[in-house]
Motif scaffolding. Structure first.
Motif, PDB file in Angstrom:
ATOM      1  N   PRO A   1       0.810  -1.226   0.000  1.00  0.00           N
ATOM      2  CA  PRO A   1       0.000   0.000   0.000  1.00  0.00           C
ATOM      3  C   PRO A   1       0.841   1.272   0.000  1.00  0.00           C
ATOM      4  CG  PRO A   1      -0.042  -1.060   2.164  1.00  0.00           C
ATOM      5  CD  PRO A   1       0.586  -2.028   1.210  1.00  0.00           C
ATOM      6  N   ILE A   2       2.079   1.183   0.443  1.00  0.00           N
ATOM      7  CA  ILE A   2       2.948   2.356   0.488  1.00  0.00           C
ATOM      8  C   ILE A   2       3.204   2.901  -0.917  1.00  0.00           C
ATOM      9  CG2 ILE A   2       5.184   3.260   1.257  1.00  0.00           C
ATOM     10  CD1 ILE A   2       3.280   2.449   3.479  1.00  0.00           C
ATOM     11  N   THR A   3       3.139   2.036  -1.932  1.00  0.00           N
ATOM     12  CA  THR A   3       3.387   2.485  -3.303  1.00  0.00           C
ATOM     13  C   THR A   3       2.291   3.415  -3.811  1.00  0.00           C
ATOM     14  OG1 THR A   3       2.278   0.520  -4.217  1.00  0.00           O
ATOM     15  CG2 THR A   3       4.653   0.369  -3.845  1.00  0.00           C
ATOM     16  N   GLN A   4       1.176   3.515  -3.080  1.00  0.00           N
ATOM     17  CA  GLN A   4       0.110   4.440  -3.463  1.00  0.00           C
ATOM     18  C   GLN A   4       0.467   5.888  -3.138  1.00  0.00           C
ATOM     19  OE1 GLN A   4      -3.965   3.078  -2.236  1.00  0.00           O
ATOM     20  NE2 GLN A   4      -2.819   1.512  -1.151  1.00  0.00           N
ATOM     21  N   LEU A   5       1.449   6.093  -2.259  1.00  0.00           N
ATOM     22  CA  LEU A   5       1.789   7.434  -1.806  1.00  0.00           C
ATOM     23  C   LEU A   5       2.605   8.181  -2.850  1.00  0.00           C
ATOM     24  CD1 LEU A   5       2.819   6.706   1.903  1.00  0.00           C
ATOM     25  CD2 LEU A   5       0.540   7.180   0.967  1.00  0.00           C
ATOM     26  N   SER A   6       2.367   9.492  -2.937  1.00  0.00           N
ATOM     27  CA  SER A   6       3.189  10.340  -3.802  1.00  0.00           C
ATOM     28  C   SER A   6       4.567  10.496  -3.162  1.00  0.00           C
ATOM     29  CB  SER A   6       2.536  11.715  -3.972  1.00  0.00           C
ATOM     30  OG  SER A   6       2.586  12.435  -2.740  1.00  0.00           O
ATOM     31  N   VAL A   7       5.501  11.078  -3.894  1.00  0.00           N
ATOM     32  CA  VAL A   7       6.847  11.273  -3.359  1.00  0.00           C
ATOM     33  C   VAL A   7       6.811  12.117  -2.089  1.00  0.00           C
ATOM     34  CG1 VAL A   7       9.100  12.326  -3.803  1.00  0.00           C
ATOM     35  CG2 VAL A   7       7.979  10.985  -5.584  1.00  0.00           C
ATOM     36  N   ARG A   8       6.062  13.226  -2.101  1.00  0.00           N
ATOM     37  CA  ARG A   8       5.994  14.099  -0.928  1.00  0.00           C
ATOM     38  C   ARG A   8       5.297  13.405   0.231  1.00  0.00           C
ATOM     39  NH1 ARG A   8       9.074  18.013   0.534  1.00  0.00           N
ATOM     40  NH2 ARG A   8       8.550  19.566  -1.044  1.00  0.00           N
ATOM     41  N   GLU A   9       4.234  12.655  -0.067  1.00  0.00           N
ATOM     42  CA  GLU A   9       3.542  11.919   0.991  1.00  0.00           C
ATOM     43  C   GLU A   9       4.461  10.893   1.629  1.00  0.00           C
ATOM     44  OE1 GLU A   9      -0.977  12.218  -0.926  1.00  0.00           O
ATOM     45  OE2 GLU A   9       0.250  10.411  -1.212  1.00  0.00           O
ATOM     46  N   LEU A  10       5.290  10.260   0.816  1.00  0.00           N
ATOM     47  CA  LEU A  10       6.218   9.270   1.356  1.00  0.00           C
ATOM     48  C   LEU A  10       7.281   9.932   2.233  1.00  0.00           C
ATOM     49  CD1 LEU A  10       7.028   6.370   1.569  1.00  0.00           C
ATOM     50  CD2 LEU A  10       8.302   6.577  -0.565  1.00  0.00           C
ATOM     51  N   GLU A  11       7.713  11.133   1.856  1.00  0.00           N
ATOM     52  CA  GLU A  11       8.662  11.880   2.694  1.00  0.00           C
ATOM     53  C   GLU A  11       8.054  12.159   4.060  1.00  0.00           C
ATOM     54  OE1 GLU A  11      11.403  14.488  -0.369  1.00  0.00           O
ATOM     55  OE2 GLU A  11       9.448  15.269   0.198  1.00  0.00           O
ATOM     56  N   VAL A  12       6.788  12.600   4.074  1.00  0.00           N
ATOM     57  CA  VAL A  12       6.096  12.876   5.330  1.00  0.00           C
ATOM     58  C   VAL A  12       5.928  11.585   6.134  1.00  0.00           C
ATOM     59  CG1 VAL A  12       3.915  13.649   6.357  1.00  0.00           C
ATOM     60  CG2 VAL A  12       4.898  14.898   4.419  1.00  0.00           C
ATOM     61  N   PHE A  13       5.535  10.520   5.452  1.00  0.00           N
ATOM     62  CA  PHE A  13       5.339   9.218   6.102  1.00  0.00           C
ATOM     63  C   PHE A  13       6.636   8.728   6.751  1.00  0.00           C
ATOM     64  CE2 PHE A  13       5.344   4.524   5.853  1.00  0.00           C
ATOM     65  CZ  PHE A  13       4.208   4.248   6.605  1.00  0.00           C
ATOM     66  N   ARG A  14       7.757   8.864   6.052  1.00  0.00           N
ATOM     67  CA  ARG A  14       9.047   8.441   6.595  1.00  0.00           C
ATOM     68  C   ARG A  14       9.402   9.249   7.848  1.00  0.00           C
ATOM     69  NH1 ARG A  14      12.970   5.634   3.736  1.00  0.00           N
ATOM     70  NH2 ARG A  14      12.367   4.831   1.702  1.00  0.00           N
ATOM     71  N   LEU A  15       9.164  10.541   7.807  1.00  0.00           N
ATOM     72  CA  LEU A  15       9.492  11.384   8.955  1.00  0.00           C
ATOM     73  C   LEU A  15       8.598  11.067  10.151  1.00  0.00           C
ATOM     74  CD1 LEU A  15      10.163  14.746   7.090  1.00  0.00           C
ATOM     75  CD2 LEU A  15      11.841  13.340   8.310  1.00  0.00           C
ATOM     76  N   ILE A  16       7.331  10.746   9.889  1.00  0.00           N
ATOM     77  CA  ILE A  16       6.438  10.294  10.956  1.00  0.00           C
ATOM     78  C   ILE A  16       7.014   9.020  11.564  1.00  0.00           C
ATOM     79  CG2 ILE A  16       4.159   9.333  11.481  1.00  0.00           C
ATOM     80  CD1 ILE A  16       3.017  11.192   9.311  1.00  0.00           C
ATOM     81  N   GLY A  17       7.468   8.123  10.706  1.00  0.00           N
ATOM     82  CA  GLY A  17       8.036   6.862  11.165  1.00  0.00           C
ATOM     83  C   GLY A  17       9.345   7.007  11.929  1.00  0.00           C
ATOM     84  N   GLN A  18       9.999   8.150  11.750  1.00  0.00           N
ATOM     85  CA  GLN A  18      11.231   8.424  12.481  1.00  0.00           C
ATOM     86  C   GLN A  18      10.959   9.140  13.793  1.00  0.00           C
ATOM     87  OE1 GLN A  18      13.726  10.542   9.698  1.00  0.00           O
ATOM     88  NE2 GLN A  18      13.748   8.837   8.248  1.00  0.00           N
ATOM     89  N   GLY A  19       9.656   9.339  14.099  1.00  0.00           N
ATOM     90  CA  GLY A  19       9.276   9.906  15.387  1.00  0.00           C
ATOM     91  C   GLY A  19       9.076  11.398  15.424  1.00  0.00           C
TER      92      GLY A  19
ATOM     93  N   GLY B   1       7.216  15.063  14.946  1.00  0.00           N
ATOM     94  CA  GLY B   1       5.875  15.608  15.015  1.00  0.00           C
ATOM     95  C   GLY B   1       5.594  16.530  13.844  1.00  0.00           C
ATOM     96  N   VAL B   2       4.374  17.055  13.800  1.00  0.00           N
ATOM     97  CA  VAL B   2       3.947  17.899  12.676  1.00  0.00           C
ATOM     98  C   VAL B   2       4.845  19.119  12.511  1.00  0.00           C
ATOM     99  CG1 VAL B   2       2.111  19.392  11.806  1.00  0.00           C
ATOM    100  CG2 VAL B   2       1.544  17.145  12.724  1.00  0.00           C
ATOM    101  N   SER B   3       5.121  19.830  13.598  1.00  0.00           N
ATOM    102  CA  SER B   3       5.930  21.053  13.503  1.00  0.00           C
ATOM    103  C   SER B   3       7.355  20.750  13.051  1.00  0.00           C
ATOM    104  CB  SER B   3       5.960  21.787  14.847  1.00  0.00           C
ATOM    105  OG  SER B   3       6.537  20.985  15.854  1.00  0.00           O
ATOM    106  N   GLU B   4       7.899  19.626  13.506  1.00  0.00           N
ATOM    107  CA  GLU B   4       9.259  19.243  13.113  1.00  0.00           C
ATOM    108  C   GLU B   4       9.313  18.863  11.634  1.00  0.00           C
ATOM    109  OE1 GLU B   4      11.085  17.231  17.118  1.00  0.00           O
ATOM    110  OE2 GLU B   4       9.373  16.237  16.182  1.00  0.00           O
TER     111      GLU B   4
ATOM    112  N   ALA C   1      11.383  20.673   8.625  1.00  0.00           N
ATOM    113  CA  ALA C   1      12.326  19.901   7.808  1.00  0.00           C
ATOM    114  C   ALA C   1      12.038  20.029   6.319  1.00  0.00           C
ATOM    115  CB  ALA C   1      12.290  18.427   8.221  1.00  0.00           C
ATOM    116  N   LEU C   2      10.752  20.115   5.974  1.00  0.00           N
ATOM    117  CA  LEU C   2      10.361  20.163   4.566  1.00  0.00           C
ATOM    118  C   LEU C   2      10.049  21.582   4.082  1.00  0.00           C
ATOM    119  CD1 LEU C   2       8.062  16.997   4.328  1.00  0.00           C
ATOM    120  CD2 LEU C   2      10.511  17.196   3.830  1.00  0.00           C
ATOM    121  N   ASN C   3      10.231  22.545   4.985  1.00  0.00           N
ATOM    122  CA  ASN C   3       9.981  23.953   4.650  1.00  0.00           C
ATOM    123  C   ASN C   3       8.534  24.168   4.194  1.00  0.00           C
ATOM    124  OD1 ASN C   3      10.808  26.651   4.439  1.00  0.00           O
ATOM    125  ND2 ASN C   3      11.345  26.440   2.280  1.00  0.00           N
ATOM    126  N   LEU C   4       7.608  23.557   4.932  1.00  0.00           N
ATOM    127  CA  LEU C   4       6.181  23.671   4.635  1.00  0.00           C
ATOM    128  C   LEU C   4       5.448  24.107   5.901  1.00  0.00           C
ATOM    129  CD1 LEU C   4       5.721  20.331   2.636  1.00  0.00           C
ATOM    130  CD2 LEU C   4       5.802  22.633   1.657  1.00  0.00           C
TER     131      LEU C   4
END
Length: 219
Positions: free
Chosen positions: A152-170, A172-175, A179-182
């Protein structure tokens, strides 16, 4: 000697970019005519003097290199494109091909593998690693079964996968936003999109799933 094949290298890591240029120009018939570390820089160079082949990374100063691939594929369709990235081929290669690239090679591969990828692309063929070829073949075969196994991870866009990876690294939203300048609001939108695509009910469950997925990649 005939006319040299002209390259352009787009990567935001100067040392790696210089090393890539050095490897390419070890071959007499190859010539690097441009270097860039952002999408805007790359587009200006390509528009002024389109190379025969473009080597591009995915991560470019918080920009998505696949957006550059899409633009070049649209504006200069005769330019070959090869993605050279540290990101997992299994996750990103399919998106790279859909964007218009002719191949995908991981940065940690030996120079000989990179040159093989370049030769393959210049010959008008698609380059992927043997394991990725086998994975795609298995995916095609599975389409004939009642319930194909698709990550199911292959359904994610490149940016979504970047966010998903950072969530998985612990993080939070503000961090993640920093990191992504968003903005935090944008990260929340991405997080909600990820939840819907993965059929996960809430942010806490997503966090647990992302952490578990990241740990599985490190095994």
């Amino acid at each position: 000697m005939g006319q040299k094949i002209e390259f352009m290298v787009v990567d935001d890591h100067p040392l790696f970019r210089q090393g890539l240029v050095s490897v390419i120009e070890n071959y007499e018939r190859y010539k690097v005519i441009g270097e860039a570390n952002t999408i805007d820089e790359a587009i200006k160079i390509v528009d002024a003097h389109p190379p025969q082949i473009l080597l591009v990374d995915i991560s470019l100063h918080h920009e998505n290199g696949l957006e550059l691939v899409k633009i070049v594929h649209s504006t200069h369709p005769t330019t070959f494109q090869l993605v050279v990235s540290m990101y997992d081929e299994i996750i990103y290669a399919s998106n790279a091909l859909k964007a218009g690239a002719q191949g995908y090679v991981m940065k940690q591969e030996a120079p000989e593998t990179l040159m093989q990828a370049i030769e393959t692309v210049l010959n008008g063929k698609i380059y992927l690693s043997q394991s990725m070829h086998e994975r795609l073949l298995a995916s095609l075969i599975s389409q004939d079964t009642k319930k194909p196994q698709v990550d199911p991870i292959t359904q994610l866009s490149v940016r979504e996968l970047e966010v998903f990876r950072l969530i998985g690294q612990g993080f939070g939203v503000s961090e993640i936003a920093s990191a992504l300048n968003l903005s935090g609001k944008t990260i929340n939108v991405y997080r909600d999109n990820i939840r819907h695509k993965l059929s996960i009910t809430d942010a806490g469950a997503l966090r647990k799933f992302a952490i578990k997925w990241m740990q599985s990649r490190e095994m």
